[in-house]
Design an enzyme around this catalytic site. Structure first.
Site: not given
Length: 649
Positions: A501-503
């Site tokens: 989700q983050e990167s």
């Protein structure tokens, strides 16, 4: 004889292995030479650069060396040579980038004739304003006013080099009083009151006073409502009153409704003005979790009802458990809105709660086939296993080979292998910008085969094909993730979900806010967490290293989990939006079912983040070939803030 045969066979195997390695990376030697030339160029060792680059003229990235060399010395390069470079590489990203650099150089030199000849559309604002300056300087004013007004009529200040263009508009009496008021309104509503006051210098003293009062209303709306200027029922007064009440509602819905009930009868507000304000006040009440929010949303006049209002009528009805209202509100959705998985879930739940069991089960059973948060919740309701529906992208190997052989893809791959990631992503974005749906899928497969996961994920998303879970949910760093997750008593699927989700597995990701690496750690957070857990971190640049980022990111994730009694829902909300916001969103005195609490998270980004983390955890369980844990097991009831360590006094 046997020994000779063995040697021959062994030699053949070795030669085949070397040949295979060479064919899988045919440019390895050239790449080493290229990076040496690149380093020499950056260090101004021009003699070494010339010597090294001469040997690379057949290498796919040689044009980049030419580009960097020419761009770094653009002042000393003739227009003819720059134009020749642009023509030579026409259609490639470096041609467009060189054109842009040249335009900046020509503007600095004041060579407006050449600038206008070189200029092409779709340039940054700065170059757009330089173009208009060039038209003014050369007297080519056709279309100038319309283009300049598009840049002027916005609610924020433009870049400085637009000032001569805007002066032209003013000097030629293009900026009328009506246009000034239009831009002042835009500035006020986009949160730039100082720009509004600056613009008001072109108005009369009386009108300037109105704008100054409007500016004051931003930070002192309650006091502004008591101003003597607002006693008279005139358009300016009504506009400032509406703005002031709206500003009050942002933080105190009760006070806003109280003030509005006192003011409304004294002024001739239009039905549209009244409806819009009452809608906005009701929405603000929803985001503040006001107990009367649903009542106020329902009372908004029909003419002011839009998609957002329909959405929050459902959310607030879900929050208070008014299931007949949920059924009613989901019936009022537009056909497109009604297909959204979230509303399908809450309608099914409301049908079940109101005794319409057969219809509810029918709706849940259809929704349970969807591979997302609400589909998984529906499957949990039915006690069914999750349907992942994995469908690897089908492709013709010959077509994939042909795509990989295109010069742009070769350059992107070489830049990626050389770890020149910014240029690699620029090249990739350029070559896929006009691809067909089928070629986007092929490009995604190609990126995945190169282990360039973030490009694979983002590219396949552009094709709107979400079925290849192996491509969309990589399991790189498997050994590190399992070991580190176990050390911090985290689910490996949780760590993977955060990375995804983050990167999207972009190890050198840097957010606009400055968050770094796979798990998007802010430098300060990285330093503090590393120190607390005795993890060596001599420089925050090391947060780009996957193993270091996963170690520190997991340590921080565990900290956040502990603050919220290992509640993944709240930890995810805090990881995304910050603990101070989560504190405001927690129930005041009684627990709330997690699904209903999530539905009321006021930030779309944070709500989506929580839902994706939970859904991605289930998908990563499947990817790691282990039974998917039902997401409902990660969703205990949400308690008042005193129950959590994060808010202990």
């Amino acid at each position: 004889m046997r020994q000779i045969i063995s040697v021959i066979i062994g030699s053949c195997w070795l030669l085949a292995s070397v040949a295979g390695a060479a064919s899988s990376d045919p440019y390895k030697g050239d790449r080493v030479q290229f990076l040496k030339a690149y380093k020499a160029l950056n260090e101004n060792r021009h003699g070494d650069y010339i010597r090294l680059s001469k040997q690379l003229k057949g290498y796919p990235l040689y044009p980049y060396l030419e580009f960097w060399d020419m761009r770094g010395n653009l002042r000393h390069v003739s227009n003819e040579d720059i134009a020749a470079f642009i023509e030579k590489y026409q259609g490639d990203s470096i041609s467009a980038r060189m054109r842009q650099s040249w335009l900046y150089q020509l503007a600095r030199q004041g060579d407006w004739k050449t600038f206008l000849e070189v200029y092409q559309d779709n340039q940054p604002i700065t170059l757009q304003c330089y173009k208009l300056q060039g038209q003014i300087k050369t007297g080519q004013t056709k279309g100038l006013v319309d283009d300049a007004l598009k840049l002027w009529l916005i609610g924020k200040s433009q870049v400085k080099n637009c000032d001569p263009v805007f002066k032209y508009l003013k000097d030629h009496d293009v900026i009328t009083e009506e246009l000034l008021w239009q831009r002042i309104r835009l500035a006020i509503h986009q949160g730039n009151p100082s720009l509004a006051v600056y613009l008001a210098r072109g108005l009369s003293a009386e009108d300037r006073a109105w704008v100054e009062l409007w500016r004051d209303a931003r930070n002192r709306p309650v006091k502004t409502l008591d101003s003597k200027q607002l006693k008279k029922d005139v358009p300016q007064a009504r506009e400032i009153i509406l703005y002031s009440v709206r500003r009050i509602a942002r933080s105190n819905a009760d006070l806003a409704f109280e003030k509005w009930s006192q003011i409304k009868p004294r002024y001739q507000f239009s039905a549209a003005e009244t409806g819009k304000l009452e809608k906005e006040m009701a929405l603000s009440a929803s985001w503040q979790r006001h107990p009367r929010a649903h009542e106020w949303l329902v009372a908004v006049p029909d003419a002011a009802v839009d998609a957002k209002l329909r959405e929050w009528r459902i959310r607030t009805a879900v929050s208070i458990g008014d299931w007949p209202a949920v059924v009613k509100h989901t019936t009022e959705l537009s056909p497109d809105e009604a297909t959204r998985e979230e509303w399908r879930y809450w309608r099914a739940m409301a049908l079940d709660k109101t005794g319409q069991r057969a219809e509810a089960l029918n709706d849940f059973s259809r929704l349970a086939r969807e591979r997302d948060y609400h589909g998984f919740l529906a499957a949990d309701f039915m006690n069914w296993p999750y349907e992942m529906g994995n469908q690897p992208i089908e492709y013709d190997p010959a077509s994939l080979k042909a795509l990989a052989g295109q010069p742009g893809f070769i350059r992107a791959h070489e830049l990626f292998r050389a770890e020149l990631f910014i240029d690699a992503r620029r090249e990739w974005a350029w070559i896929i910008r006009n691809l067909s749906i089928e070629d986007l899928k092929l490009a995604a497969v190609l990126a995945e085969q190169w282990d360039w996961h973030d490009r694979a994920i983002l590219t396949v998303a552009r094709s709107k094909d979400y079925s290849d879970l192996n491509l969309r949910f990589p399991i790189d760093y498997k050994k590190e993730v399992r070991k580190i997750a176990q050390g911090y008593q985290l689910e490996p699927a949780h760590v993977y979900a955060v990375i995804r989700q983050e990167s999207a597995f972009n190890k050198d990701a840097r957010s606009p806010a400055g968050a770094l690496g796979l798990m998007q750690l802010m430098p300060k957070t990285g330093r503090v967490t590393a120190k607390k857990h005795n993890i060596p971190l001599s420089s925050t640049s090391l947060l780009y290293q996957p193993d270091k980022n996963i170690m520190i990111g997991s340590a921080y994730l565990k900290q956040v989990m502990e603050e919220y009694d290992d509640n993944i829902v709240l930890a995810s909300a805090a990881y995304n939006a910050g603990p101070h916001r989560v504190k405001r969103w927690l129930p005041e005195d009684e627990e709330k079912p997690a699904t209903r609490w999530i539905a009321m998270v006021p930030f779309n980004e944070t709500r989506d983040y929580i839902q994706r983390i939970l859904a991605y955890m289930a998908i990563y369980d499947w990817r790691m070939e282990q039974p998917a844990t039902p997401i409902k097991k990660y969703m205990p009831d949400i308690l008042p803030n005193e129950a959590y360590k994060a808010y202990e006094k």
